[in-house]
Design an enzyme around this catalytic site. Structure first.
Site, PDB file in Angstrom:
ATOM      1  N   PHE A  26      74.717  29.329  84.446  1.00 52.17           N
ATOM      2  CA  PHE A  26      74.359  30.439  85.343  1.00 52.17           C
ATOM      3  C   PHE A  26      73.664  29.905  86.586  1.00 52.17           C
ATOM      4  CE2 PHE A  26      72.148  34.515  86.417  1.00 52.17           C
ATOM      5  CZ  PHE A  26      73.260  35.343  86.399  1.00 52.17           C
ATOM      6  N   GLY A  27      74.192  28.778  87.106  1.00 57.18           N
ATOM      7  CA  GLY A  27      73.667  28.209  88.341  1.00 57.18           C
ATOM      8  C   GLY A  27      74.381  28.796  89.539  1.00 57.18           C
ATOM      9  N   SER A  28      74.598  27.979  90.550  1.00 54.18           N
ATOM     10  CA  SER A  28      75.185  28.451  91.795  1.00 54.18           C
ATOM     11  C   SER A  28      76.523  29.150  91.572  1.00 54.18           C
ATOM     12  CB  SER A  28      75.368  27.275  92.764  1.00 54.18           C
ATOM     13  OG  SER A  28      76.030  27.694  93.938  1.00 54.18           O
ATOM     14  N   GLN A  29      77.470  28.469  90.944  1.00 58.87           N
ATOM     15  CA  GLN A  29      78.777  29.083  90.707  1.00 58.87           C
ATOM     16  C   GLN A  29      78.736  30.064  89.539  1.00 58.87           C
ATOM     17  OE1 GLN A  29      81.657  29.027  92.363  1.00 58.87           O
ATOM     18  NE2 GLN A  29      80.827  27.685  93.952  1.00 58.87           N
ATOM     19  N   SER A  73      66.094  29.259  78.221  1.00 57.54           N
ATOM     20  CA  SER A  73      66.458  28.995  79.610  1.00 57.54           C
ATOM     21  C   SER A  73      65.862  30.049  80.542  1.00 57.54           C
ATOM     22  CB  SER A  73      67.979  28.980  79.761  1.00 57.54           C
ATOM     23  OG  SER A  73      68.351  28.971  81.117  1.00 57.54           O
ATOM     24  N   HIS A 101      85.788  22.594  88.627  1.00 58.02           N
ATOM     25  CA  HIS A 101      86.000  21.263  89.203  1.00 58.02           C
ATOM     26  C   HIS A 101      86.744  20.449  88.154  1.00 58.02           C
ATOM     27  CE1 HIS A 101      85.569  17.570  91.349  1.00 58.02           C
ATOM     28  NE2 HIS A 101      84.547  17.101  90.653  1.00 58.02           N
ATOM     29  N   GLY A 129      78.013  29.170  95.478  1.00 53.85           N
ATOM     30  CA  GLY A 129      77.989  30.402  94.703  1.00 53.85           C
ATOM     31  C   GLY A 129      77.378  31.591  95.423  1.00 53.85           C
ATOM     32  N   GLU A 167      67.857  14.408 118.152  1.00 57.24           N
ATOM     33  CA  GLU A 167      69.180  14.044 118.657  1.00 57.24           C
ATOM     34  C   GLU A 167      70.164  13.662 117.563  1.00 57.24           C
ATOM     35  OE1 GLU A 167      70.132  14.611 121.594  1.00 57.24           O
ATOM     36  OE2 GLU A 167      68.156  15.123 122.379  1.00 57.24           O
ATOM     37  N   GLU A 179      70.265  18.463 115.634  1.00 63.53           N
ATOM     38  CA  GLU A 179      71.350  19.087 116.390  1.00 63.53           C
ATOM     39  C   GLU A 179      72.715  18.979 115.707  1.00 63.53           C
ATOM     40  OE1 GLU A 179      71.397  18.177 120.557  1.00 63.53           O
ATOM     41  OE2 GLU A 179      69.224  18.399 120.755  1.00 63.53           O
TER      42      GLU A 179
END
Length: 354
Positions: A25-28, A51, A109, A135, A228, A232
């Site tokens: 249940f992380g980012s994705q 968890s 993946h 995600g 620089e 940027e």
């Protein structure tokens, strides 16, 4: 030309009555689970007992299972979105023997399938659905009625309907709104690793550090060199992201554009390209995968050392001081993003459009 699938090419029918379990249940993981739920599909999340993610999943109205054996036995469709280095153990200890006959096994993946760390049973459909964005973007775009483009690949088609099931899943997370491009586990894995190492992470990081160090060595102020060579970068990358190299070159000064054409090739030389080819070969032959897994199994000593060295570098120290002058950036945004962004995207599910 790539084959691309859209909403009209997909249906929820292949997933109707199916139990989907997301491992992680992380980012994705949070985006997949919440989007699938809001699409009206039967989805649960499997997490370790204790968890911190359990509370977030419950807050999103998701069913949480803490017994991976039970989760596997009940699932018709499984999506694995835990870290690459942990997937083999999950498969060996819990999924290989407990997944029901004819289930569908999904990955975001292709690392473990392509490098044969996981060898699925022949009765399983094995698929890849890989959103081409983080995600939080997969979730927010879904809530706004849009979708992040995805990749789809079928490694095993035991049921004869694997692609239909995959497109149904992609539709559930919003992928078919943006377009789903057909690929293979091999292509996704090797290009993903190469992009990370040679361009997006390794290449950009090394270029930034080299530019900063060159200016500082020549006697320029570190603060000016930071602006620089690092600060940027976002301005330029955003222009490229929104309209390609041509858009960036249209938007910058003629001086900068001429410097781009005439000096860029002196930085990325034939020697650089030869090294890129060497990196690609290490990926294709499995040398990198073997090295990375050995690094993980030994407790990541090299990664720990390299993290420490970079954290203590002049570039990072100067950058930290300068970013404190720019409160709109947020010094700890990335460290907090996982929990905060997930919590934010759980809210207002009524924004989601099916």
């Amino acid at each position: 030309m790539a084959t691309v699938y859209y909403d009209k090419d997909a249906s929820f029918e292949p997933l109707k009555g199916k139990k989907i379990v997301i491992f992680g249940f992380g980012s994705q993981g949070h985006a997949h689970a919440l989007n699938l739920k809001d699409s009206g599909l039967d989805v649960s999340v499997c997490l370790k007992p204790g968890s911190a993610a359990i509370a977030r999943a419950n807050a999103g109205g998701l069913n949480v299972i803490t017994d991976p054996d039970l989760a596997a036995k009940n699932a018709d469709v499984v999506m694995i979105v835990i870290p690459d280095e942990n997937q083999k153990k999950l498969w060996d200890d819990h999924l290989s023997k407990n997944l029901k006959q004819g289930a569908a096994l999904f990955f975001a993946h292709g690392f473990n399938i392509h490098f044969k760390r996981i060898v699925p049973r022949p009765d399983l459909d094995v698929l890849l659905i890989a959103p081409k964005g983080p995600g939080h973007l997969v979730r927010s775009q879904y809530q706004q009625g849009f979708g992040v483009p995805c990749l789809i690949a079928v490694e095993q088609n035991a049921s004869g309907k694997a692609k239909d099931i995959g497109l149904s899943y992609a539709k559930g997370i919003g992928g078919t709104r943006g377009g789903v491009i057909e690929t293979t586990f091999k292509e996704e894995t090797e290009t993903d690793l190469f992009g990370e190492q040679a361009v997006l992470c390794g290449g950009v990081s090394a270029l930034i550090k080299a530019g900063f160090e060159t200016l500082v060595k020549a006697g320029y102020q570190p603060e000016v060199a930071y602006f620089e060579c690092l600060h940027e970068v976002k301005l330029i990358v955003d222009l490229i992201f929104n309209g390609g190299l041509a858009n960036m070159r249209y938007s910058i000064s003629d001086t900068a554009e001429y410097g781009d054409y005439s000096r860029g090739p002196r930085i990325i030389t034939d020697t650089t390209k030869a090294e890129m080819e060497k990196i690609l070969k290490e990926i294709q032959t499995g040398v990198f995968a073997k090295e990375y897994i050995q690094e993980c199994e030994s407790g990541k000593p090299n990664m720990g050392r390299l993290r420490k060295e970079d954290a203590e570098s002049q570039l990072e120290k100067v950058g930290s001081n300068l970013r404190s002058m720019m409160p709109w950036l947020g010094e700890s945004v990335l460290k907090k993003e996982s929990a905060q962004t997930i919590q934010q995207t759980i809210q207002k599910p009524e924004l989601a459009k099916k």
